[in-house]
Design a protein around this motif. Structure first.
Motif, PDB file in Angstrom:
ATOM      1  N   TRP A  39      -0.632   9.731  33.868  1.00 23.29           N
ATOM      2  CA  TRP A  39       0.248  10.304  32.847  1.00 23.29           C
ATOM      3  C   TRP A  39       0.572  11.763  33.129  1.00 23.29           C
ATOM      4  O   TRP A  39      -0.309  12.549  33.459  1.00 23.29           O
ATOM      5  CB  TRP A  39      -0.429  10.188  31.471  1.00 23.29           C
ATOM      6  CG  TRP A  39       0.486  10.510  30.331  1.00 23.29           C
ATOM      7  CD1 TRP A  39       1.759  10.076  30.135  1.00 23.29           C
ATOM      8  CD2 TRP A  39       0.185  11.337  29.209  1.00 23.29           C
ATOM      9  NE1 TRP A  39       2.268  10.570  28.971  1.00 23.29           N
ATOM     10  CE2 TRP A  39       1.333  11.345  28.392  1.00 23.29           C
ATOM     11  CE3 TRP A  39      -0.944  12.076  28.820  1.00 23.29           C
ATOM     12  CZ2 TRP A  39       1.382  12.068  27.185  1.00 23.29           C
ATOM     13  CZ3 TRP A  39      -0.897  12.793  27.627  1.00 23.29           C
ATOM     14  CH2 TRP A  39       0.255  12.781  26.824  1.00 23.29           C
ATOM     15  N   ARG A  40       1.861  12.133  33.014  1.00 22.38           N
ATOM     16  CA  ARG A  40       2.259  13.507  33.298  1.00 22.38           C
ATOM     17  C   ARG A  40       2.430  14.342  32.032  1.00 22.38           C
ATOM     18  O   ARG A  40       2.674  15.545  32.095  1.00 22.38           O
ATOM     19  CB  ARG A  40       3.582  13.539  34.060  1.00 22.38           C
ATOM     20  CG  ARG A  40       3.479  13.009  35.460  1.00 22.38           C
ATOM     21  CD  ARG A  40       4.681  13.446  36.269  1.00 22.38           C
ATOM     22  NE  ARG A  40       4.658  12.845  37.595  1.00 22.38           N
ATOM     23  CZ  ARG A  40       5.253  11.702  37.881  1.00 22.38           C
ATOM     24  NH1 ARG A  40       5.914  11.050  36.956  1.00 22.38           N
ATOM     25  NH2 ARG A  40       5.183  11.201  39.085  1.00 22.38           N
ATOM     26  N   GLY A  41       2.381  13.707  30.892  1.00 25.41           N
ATOM     27  CA  GLY A  41       2.398  14.473  29.648  1.00 25.41           C
ATOM     28  C   GLY A  41       3.776  14.837  29.128  1.00 25.41           C
ATOM     29  O   GLY A  41       3.886  15.558  28.152  1.00 25.41           O
ATOM     30  N   GLN A  46       3.333   5.947  31.834  1.00 27.71           N
ATOM     31  CA  GLN A  46       2.041   6.142  32.481  1.00 27.71           C
ATOM     32  C   GLN A  46       1.676   4.882  33.244  1.00 27.71           C
ATOM     33  O   GLN A  46       1.937   3.784  32.789  1.00 27.71           O
ATOM     34  CB  GLN A  46       0.980   6.478  31.448  1.00 27.71           C
ATOM     35  CG  GLN A  46       0.975   5.502  30.293  1.00 27.71           C
ATOM     36  CD  GLN A  46       0.293   6.063  29.067  1.00 27.71           C
ATOM     37  OE1 GLN A  46      -0.799   5.695  28.765  1.00 27.71           O
ATOM     38  NE2 GLN A  46       0.947   6.939  28.337  1.00 27.71           N
ATOM     39  N   ARG A 273      -0.639  17.207  35.277  1.00 31.58           N
ATOM     40  CA  ARG A 273      -1.486  16.047  35.610  1.00 31.58           C
ATOM     41  C   ARG A 273      -2.384  15.739  34.423  1.00 31.58           C
ATOM     42  O   ARG A 273      -3.589  16.006  34.459  1.00 31.58           O
ATOM     43  CB  ARG A 273      -2.367  16.379  36.807  1.00 31.58           C
ATOM     44  CG  ARG A 273      -1.628  16.625  38.099  1.00 31.58           C
ATOM     45  CD  ARG A 273      -2.672  16.995  39.125  1.00 31.58           C
ATOM     46  NE  ARG A 273      -2.076  17.321  40.409  1.00 31.58           N
ATOM     47  CZ  ARG A 273      -2.719  18.047  41.318  1.00 31.58           C
ATOM     48  NH1 ARG A 273      -3.934  18.502  41.064  1.00 31.58           N
ATOM     49  NH2 ARG A 273      -2.140  18.321  42.464  1.00 31.58           N
ATOM     50  N   PHE A 274      -1.812  15.187  33.391  1.00 28.21           N
ATOM     51  CA  PHE A 274      -2.590  14.936  32.182  1.00 28.21           C
ATOM     52  C   PHE A 274      -3.629  13.841  32.401  1.00 28.21           C
ATOM     53  O   PHE A 274      -4.705  13.875  31.829  1.00 28.21           O
ATOM     54  CB  PHE A 274      -1.671  14.584  31.013  1.00 28.21           C
ATOM     55  CG  PHE A 274      -1.119  15.795  30.321  1.00 28.21           C
ATOM     56  CD1 PHE A 274      -1.612  16.192  29.093  1.00 28.21           C
ATOM     57  CD2 PHE A 274      -0.123  16.545  30.906  1.00 28.21           C
ATOM     58  CE1 PHE A 274      -1.113  17.315  28.460  1.00 28.21           C
ATOM     59  CE2 PHE A 274       0.384  17.673  30.282  1.00 28.21           C
ATOM     60  CZ  PHE A 274      -0.114  18.055  29.052  1.00 28.21           C
TER      61      PHE A 274
ATOM     62  N   ARG B 112       6.320  18.998  23.804  1.00 23.48           N
ATOM     63  CA  ARG B 112       5.696  17.908  24.560  1.00 23.48           C
ATOM     64  C   ARG B 112       5.584  16.628  23.722  1.00 23.48           C
ATOM     65  O   ARG B 112       5.998  15.561  24.175  1.00 23.48           O
ATOM     66  CB  ARG B 112       4.342  18.352  25.105  1.00 23.48           C
ATOM     67  CG  ARG B 112       3.793  17.448  26.185  1.00 23.48           C
ATOM     68  CD  ARG B 112       2.561  18.042  26.844  1.00 23.48           C
ATOM     69  NE  ARG B 112       2.865  19.158  27.724  1.00 23.48           N
ATOM     70  CZ  ARG B 112       2.555  20.423  27.482  1.00 23.48           C
ATOM     71  NH1 ARG B 112       1.917  20.737  26.392  1.00 23.48           N
ATOM     72  NH2 ARG B 112       2.875  21.362  28.324  1.00 23.48           N
ATOM     73  N   VAL B 116       7.267  12.935  24.475  1.00 24.85           N
ATOM     74  CA  VAL B 116       6.451  11.724  24.568  1.00 24.85           C
ATOM     75  C   VAL B 116       6.940  10.682  23.574  1.00 24.85           C
ATOM     76  O   VAL B 116       6.966   9.496  23.862  1.00 24.85           O
ATOM     77  CB  VAL B 116       4.958  12.064  24.338  1.00 24.85           C
ATOM     78  CG1 VAL B 116       4.135  10.791  24.276  1.00 24.85           C
ATOM     79  CG2 VAL B 116       4.447  12.968  25.446  1.00 24.85           C
ATOM     80  N   SER B 136       7.296  17.757  36.507  1.00 29.26           N
ATOM     81  CA  SER B 136       6.913  16.535  35.798  1.00 29.26           C
ATOM     82  C   SER B 136       8.097  15.947  35.033  1.00 29.26           C
ATOM     83  O   SER B 136       8.299  14.734  35.012  1.00 29.26           O
ATOM     84  CB  SER B 136       5.784  16.826  34.806  1.00 29.26           C
ATOM     85  OG  SER B 136       4.664  17.309  35.465  1.00 29.26           O
ATOM     86  N   ASP B 140       9.608  12.255  35.774  1.00 32.77           N
ATOM     87  CA  ASP B 140       9.635  11.205  34.752  1.00 32.77           C
ATOM     88  C   ASP B 140      11.047  10.891  34.262  1.00 32.77           C
ATOM     89  O   ASP B 140      11.221  10.175  33.277  1.00 32.77           O
ATOM     90  CB  ASP B 140       8.752  11.610  33.559  1.00 32.77           C
ATOM     91  CG  ASP B 140       7.291  11.200  33.783  1.00 32.77           C
ATOM     92  OD1 ASP B 140       7.018  10.584  34.823  1.00 32.77           O
ATOM     93  OD2 ASP B 140       6.448  11.491  32.921  1.00 32.77           O
TER      94      ASP B 140
END
Lengths: 306, 478
Positions: A39-41, A46, A273-274, B112, B116, B136, B140
């Motif tokens: 998971w990248r947060g 994920q 890098r969660f 954040r 998510v 990131s 993503d």
């Protein structure tokens, strides 16, 4: 009747339990799962990667460096804090022997008790900023004081010297915690029966012997608790290190003050890098658990009745 | 820390021992849990229906005229007043759009959870220490390609595209692998700062080559002033002069080699020479003693008080020091001197990077409104207001026309004009944040003489090699 009582109790604890489940248990459970993902947060995406994060952790030299620093802090911070706090607390409560055998603290004990507690009232971030001013090389309080007493040769850029940076950080931790434990130990000392102490004094025990043979054994449970809490404090240190020390995100010079909390934070919030950071969190969880269990186990003593 | 005073009369059993251990451990690392808060169970991937208004000459992107627009601005050194002005400009053209403006500081922490949950705002100024990690976000697929707005006509001059109105390097800085995800509205350039009157008074001339620099430093030192200081608590400040010189000597090829993680890129002779050059400053004792432990504020204040002659910094220095700069200090910035006589880029070349990164999430509810807002943001009136309020260069060419300029800002503008297209910048720190940490640590050690230039090179080569062979890190090319 009994039945009704339990029902009442159950209803009373339920809201607390529910909050605990939502805000403590559930994030923990999630962290355990996330530790097995990449998971990248920044999105819900994920991928399950099994134990890869833990394998990486084993080979991450920075993680081990951080762990070593935490271990040093774990040895030094609780011992120093408890030592100083016990000394100060006995001075404040038992050391003065103004009239005959009456046990009391030194003059002005109440005032000192309040003053020692002050650091406890400051947020960690403020403590860190204050100490930045103490340690700063050219106009700092510490180097200024050394110059003033003719010890100019001892002045250093404290936080920029790898061998001094971690001790400098630990000094701040001890300074920040001592006051609280002075108050804690003082309270415990107040509950020691005066007649025991007076009897010891009449038998000719000096202060040191009284402390070692009477006061400390009777305070042992409190000391034990203090050790666990200080151990937990020493396992953390994140905020202080991040604000006080040198380096892109603190932890410097060159990782000399890196602590687990900082490594974890940096991996999560700087490197994205969660999943990996969660794995670190899980490792820390078990470390702290083991630490607390060991502390309580090895400091266990027979209960003293009085 | 909170703790309860446990009564000292607890008889311990194994069970209470474990219970207390677990309780203590749960208290211990709340960070473990907070990482995970809201991580699982959210994030439906349902595609948002995109409302696009009809396109016209006045509205080339087809921003809807009645859909609300949520804008989040980083409220840091530049405040968010400029954005409010820009929103007013937007409102004049789209009176039916309700704008929800938020000026915040911890952009990452606040947004954040919304990313998510798949519910991000429409426009984000992703800036500041707590920004969202851009690598990131891109990995993503959370960011929208800004091609549409870059290729749309500029508000001020319909014959030009927005892309053409931006200063050199702005689009490149916001791009990864050829796709532009960030529109940076401020233009930050790096150089070496000094007080012009101080130099005039002492008859010191700003050096053109590094050799001259070392000679001048020796002279300055004799006068009782430290030649250099730097923001030692954050050693990466010294990386700007270091890389500026390396890039001048090695040219764009070196830049590409470093960013593309080519084998032995860090052993390039130009890179090695630059590290050795910077090392001379510490080796010859040209830094203000104790600099390595000074925070940026402390170092900059010492410099403003005349304790050191030079300090490296980005173009924000003048506004940052506004409150403590003595009258008549008249700070100016100059490009780093040439490293050698055979540099690949001219001496006027500078390191520059656009900053204040505006992004549009792929899941924005009003993407075309967002793009139209970005178009407004880089229009000339908006750029001028930004220059005026933030005392810094906007990314829009000609954005400082008619703006009253202070000594520092004028020197920044002159430096940018002289550099022309020779503005260099490196991306590895943003693409591979572990290398950003590595280079900061290495430079900190170099400047305290704990490592030698050769060690610095070895460390950085290793950091680059580690990233290159780590299959979990997405790689980029420039």
């Amino acid at each position: 009747m009994r039945h009704g009582k339990y029902r009442f109790l159950a209803w009373s604890v339920l809201p607390g339990l529910a909050l605990y489940a939502v805000f403590v248990i559930s994030p923990y459970a999630q962290a355990f799962y996330l530790a097995l993902t990449d998971w990248r947060g920044v999105s819900a995406r994920q991928k399950f990667i099994g134990l890869d994060n833990f394998a990486r952790l084993a080979g991450d030299s920075l993680f081990w460096t951080a762990l070593r620093h935490n271990a040093v802090m774990l040895l030094v911070v609780p011992l120093a804090t408890i030592g100083i706090a016990l000394f100060l607390a006995s001075m404040l409560n038992l050391a003065g022997r103004g009239g005959r055998a009456a046990i009391q603290g030194v003059r002005g004990a109440k005032f000192y008790k309040i003053v020692y507690f002050f650091p406890q009232l400051l947020a960690v971030s403020i403590v860190a900023v204050l100490w930045q001013f103490v340690y700063t090389p050219n106009s700092g309080l510490l180097n200024g004081a050394l110059n003033a007493v003719g010890l100019g040769s001892l002045t250093r850029p404290w936080l920029a010297v790898p061998s001094l940076a971690l001790p400098a950080v630990m000094t701040v931790m001890v300074w920040g915690s001592v006051g609280f434990y002075v108050v804690l130990f003082s309270a415990a000392m107040q509950s020691i029966p005066r007649d025991v102490l007076e009897a010891a004094a009449m038998d000719g025990a000096n202060r040191f012997v009284t402390f070692r043979r009477i006061t400390l054994p009777l305070l042992w449970d409190t000391v034990q608790v203090a050790y666990v809490y200080l151990g937990i404090l020493a396992m953390d240190g994140f905020a202080l290190v991040q604000i006080l020390t040198v380096g892109l995100n603190g932890g410097g010079p060159d990782n000399a003050t890196e602590v687990l909390g900082l490594t974890l934070w940096r991996n999560a919030f700087v490197y994205g890098r969660f999943g990996y950071a969660s794995a670190m969190g899980v490792a820390m969880f078990f470390l702290t658990l083991a630490l607390a269990a060991l502390t309580l186990r090895f400091t266990r003593r027979e209960r003293i009745e009085y | 820390m909170t703790t309860s005073h446990l009564l000292p009369h607890v008889v311990q059993s194994r069970r209470t021992l474990m219970r207390r251990a677990i309780a203590a451990a749960l208290l211990a690392a709340p960070v473990t849990g907070s990482l995970a808060a809201c991580a699982i169970g959210a994030g439906d991937d349902k595609t948002t229906t995109v409302d696009r208004g009809s396109t016209s000459e006045a509205n080339p992107l087809g921003a809807p005229t009645d859909k609300p627009l949520e804008i989040v601005i980083f409220k840091g050194g530049y405040s968010d007043e400029y954005a409010k002005f820009d929103e007013e400009l937007f409102r004049q053209r789209f009176p039916g759009v309700k704008i929800n403006h938020q000026g915040i500081q911890k952009v990452g922490d606040v947004l954040r959870p919304r990313f998510v949950a798949g519910d991000p705002p429409d426009v984000i100024d992703n800036t500041g220490a707590g920004r969202l990690d851009i690598a990131s976000l891109i990995a993503d697929g959370q960011l929208r390609d800004l091609k549409e707005v870059l290729d749309s006509p500029s508000i001020d001059d319909k014959s030009k595209t927005v892309r053409d109105t931006l200063l050199p390097g702005v689009v490149a800085k916001g791009s990864v692998d050829g796709t532009c995800y960030q529109l940076n509205i401020a233009y930050t350039v790096y150089g070496l700062w000094y007080s012009k009157p101080l130099f005039e008074k002492n008859g010191w001339a700003y050096p053109k080559t590094w050799e001259e620099m070392l000679a001048l430093c020796a002279e300055i030192k004799k006068s009782g002033i430290s030649p250099w200081t730097y923001q030692g608590k954050y050693p990466e400040y010294m990386n700007d002069p270091l890389f500026s010189m390396a890039m001048k000597a090695g040219g764009p090829e070196l830049m590409a080699k470093l960013d593309n993680l080519e084998p032995n890129a860090w052993r390039d002779p130009a890179m090695v020479a630059a590290v050795e050059a910077i090392y001379q400053l510490v080796d010859r004792g040209f830094f203000l003693p104790g600099s390595e432990a000074l925070s940026h504020t402390e170092a900059q204040n010492a410099w403003c008080q005349g304790k050191a002659a030079f300090i490296p910094c980005g173009s924000w220095l003048e506004s940052e020091q506004k409150a403590v700069t003595p009258a008549g200090f008249d700070m100016v910035v100059a490009p780093m001197p040439a490293l050698s006589g055979s540099d690949k880029l001219p001496g006027t070349a500078i390191q520059g990077a656009a900053s204040e990164s505006f992004i549009v999430p792929t899941k924005a509810k009003n993407p075309y409104g967002a793009l139209e807002f970005l178009r407004t943001l880089v229009s000339k009136p908006a750029a001028k207001k930004f220059a005026e309020l933030a005392a810094t260069l906007p990314s829009t060419a000609g954005g400082t026309e008619g703006v009253a300029m202070t000594s520092g800002l004028a020197s920044v503008a002159a430096m940018v004009a002289a550099a022309g297209t020779n503005v260099v910048s490196l991306n590895f720190g943003e693409w591979y944040p572990t290398m950003g940490t590595a280079v900061s640590n290495a430079t900190g050690e170099l400047l305290t003489k704990r490592i030698k230039p050769g060690d610095w090179i070895n460390r950085m080569q290793k950091a680059a090699d580690d990233v290159a062979k780590d299959s979990t890190i997405a790689k980029h090319k420039r």
